[in-house]
Design a protein around this motif. Structure first.
Motif, PDB file in Angstrom:
ATOM      1  N   THR A 262       0.846  -1.198   0.000  1.00  0.00           N
ATOM      2  CA  THR A 262       0.000   0.000   0.000  1.00  0.00           C
ATOM      3  C   THR A 262       0.880   1.247   0.000  1.00  0.00           C
ATOM      4  OG1 THR A 262      -0.133   0.097   2.416  1.00  0.00           O
ATOM      5  CG2 THR A 262      -1.843  -1.161   1.261  1.00  0.00           C
ATOM      6  N   THR A 264       0.606   5.350   0.992  1.00  0.00           N
ATOM      7  CA  THR A 264      -0.132   6.466   1.585  1.00  0.00           C
ATOM      8  C   THR A 264       0.629   7.752   1.314  1.00  0.00           C
ATOM      9  OG1 THR A 264      -1.056   5.082   3.341  1.00  0.00           O
ATOM     10  CG2 THR A 264      -1.065   7.467   3.700  1.00  0.00           C
ATOM     11  N   THR A 288      -3.721   2.898  -3.109  1.00  0.00           N
ATOM     12  CA  THR A 288      -3.133   4.209  -2.855  1.00  0.00           C
ATOM     13  C   THR A 288      -4.116   5.114  -2.114  1.00  0.00           C
ATOM     14  OG1 THR A 288      -1.842   4.018  -4.903  1.00  0.00           O
ATOM     15  CG2 THR A 288      -2.010   6.213  -3.910  1.00  0.00           C
ATOM     16  N   THR A 289      -3.651   5.738  -1.057  1.00  0.00           N
ATOM     17  CA  THR A 289      -4.474   6.655  -0.270  1.00  0.00           C
ATOM     18  C   THR A 289      -3.867   8.046  -0.290  1.00  0.00           C
ATOM     19  OG1 THR A 289      -5.168   4.890   1.232  1.00  0.00           O
ATOM     20  CG2 THR A 289      -5.421   7.166   2.015  1.00  0.00           C
ATOM     21  N   ALA A 291      -3.965  11.101   1.674  1.00  0.00           N
ATOM     22  CA  ALA A 291      -4.436  11.426   3.028  1.00  0.00           C
ATOM     23  C   ALA A 291      -4.559  12.917   3.284  1.00  0.00           C
ATOM     24  CB  ALA A 291      -3.492  10.811   4.060  1.00  0.00           C
TER      25      ALA A 291
END
Length: 414
Positions: A262, A264, A288-289, A291
């Motif tokens: 992952t 971020t 994929t984040t 944030a």
């Protein structure tokens, strides 16, 4: 050149203070105060409300703002009349200096006159407060104000240079003149020091001393790490200069081999929409984040849960976020630019990749994602490096020695 003992009050100046992106300056001020220094903070202008987080509001309230004072004509004119009355030679000398160090063109001349006007206001404030030394961060416009303030007031000044932006246009900001007139010049790295020497006369090289930016290691890495997974973290402004597009490409490249990895992305900026669109086109949206902006405390907490930090920038000084990650016992991947190699040792605490080289970045990500034991080993080495060389408490003690003229000549450190 002005000269004074700096055991008294020291004023700190920068263009915008406090500001979330300049938290390292606030840390430095706090560390200097912890060592007994009497620091008065000053700013040319207030940062935008969105750039000042809650824990900075108290610091903002106690910081003198030049432009707020200068907006009142009687205060602006009064400050300059007072300088003319008490030291007319210094006032005219500063005006000549402003004119002599200007760039060609009417606009450049107007800016220099603005800096001169601001310097008169700051000079009066510093004299009234009994300040014996003025220290500025960054060699651009606020340093111009500091240099002119020193000339008007007779109070010596110094400045810290970070780079790399100033080195793209050193003569526009007359870095040579500022080094020549400064009592001390602080560089955050050997690379930065070399550039300052490049643009100054050899007779002034002895002034340039290295003081690292730093972090408080005890605020990071509190979690006991028993294993490493595949959680990749990026922290930075979402701008092309930070290399975001290449990070997304590299992450997409390792997706097949590491489908559980992952990414971020912490931060915001003008490139956010394009990066989100790129993630969609690469098929990595689910992994994929984005944030958005996070506070320092939130970043520290997210570093505790991350397994590595990647910062593939094109231009940097020595990024504090890499120090924070290393203090958190996680390996890092950075670019082989400027002073980063003075923090990150290739193959020991992380990897250094050529900026813009997606293939190498992909390979280094794959190596870390495939080898938890190596991640742990690198994380331990990184923590030790930060503790030894980038502890803000130790760096502030050394800086205070420099500002109080207790350091050895040259660039030797205790």
């Amino acid at each position: 050149m002005p000269n004074a003992n700096t055991s008294g009050k020291i004023a700190y100046l920068t263009g915008e203070y406090p500001k979330v992106s300049h938290t390292f300056i606030q840390r430095e001020v706090a560390a200097l105060r912890a060592h007994g220094a009497d620091i008065l903070t000053c700013t040319v202008r207030r940062a935008k409300p969105a750039d000042v987080v809650n824990d900075q509001l108290e610091e903002q309230a106690s910081t003198f703002c030049i432009l707020e004072t200068a907006k009142a004509p009687h205060r602006l004119i009064g400050a300059h009349l007072a300088a003319l009355k008490h030291a007319p030679g210094h006032w005219f000398s500063a005006l000549r200096l402003a004119f002599r160090t200007r760039q060609p063109g009417l606009k450049a001349l107007l800016y220099q006159l603005f800096y001169f006007a601001e310097a008169g206001v700051l000079a009066q404030y510093l004299k009234r407060k009994g300040v014996v030394h003025l220290h500025n961060h960054f060699g651009n416009s606020s340093c111009s104000v500091a240099m002119l303030t020193s000339e008007i007031s007779g109070i010596p000044f110094s400045f810290t240079e970070h780079g790399p932006a100033i080195f793209f246009e050193p003569m526009h900001w007359r870095i040579d003149e500022k080094i020549a007139r400064a009592k001390h010049v602080i560089s955050i790295s050997h690379f930065c020091r070399s550039q300052l020497m490049l643009f100054s006369d050899q007779s002034h090289w002895h002034k340039v001393k290295i003081v690292h930016c730093g972090v408080q290691p005890e605020n990071y890495g509190r979690k006991t790490r028993t294993d490493f997974g595949k959680r990749i973290l990026f922290v930075g402004r979402l701008d092309a200069v930070k290399g975001g597009p290449f990070l997304l490409e590299a992450f997409a490249n390792i997706k097949t081999k590491h489908p559980d990895a992952t990414l971020t992305i912490i931060g915001d900026g003008a490139a956010r929409k394009s990066l989100e669109a790129q993630a969609g086109s690469l098929g990595i949206t689910d992994n994929t984040t984005f944030a958005g902006y996070k506070t320092q405390a939130e970043v520290a907490a997210m570093l505790e849960d991350a397994d590595m930090l990647v910062l593939p920038s094109f231009a940097e000084g020595v990024p504090v976020v890499l120090m924070e990650a290393m203090a958190s016992h996680i390996p890092v991947i950075g670019s082989r630019v400027a002073g980063i190699s003075e923090l990150v040792e290739e193959g020991v605490s992380g990897f250094l990749t050529p900026p813009g080289d997606v293939a190498t970045l992909t390979d280094r990500l794959d190596q870390l994602l495939s080898d938890p034991a190596r991640c742990k080993q690198m994380g331990q080495a990184g923590r030790q490096k930060v503790t030894d060389d980038f502890d803000i408490d130790k760096e502030a003690a050394w800086l205070l020695q420099v500002l109080r003229d207790q350091s050895e000549q040259g660039t030797l450190r205790p």
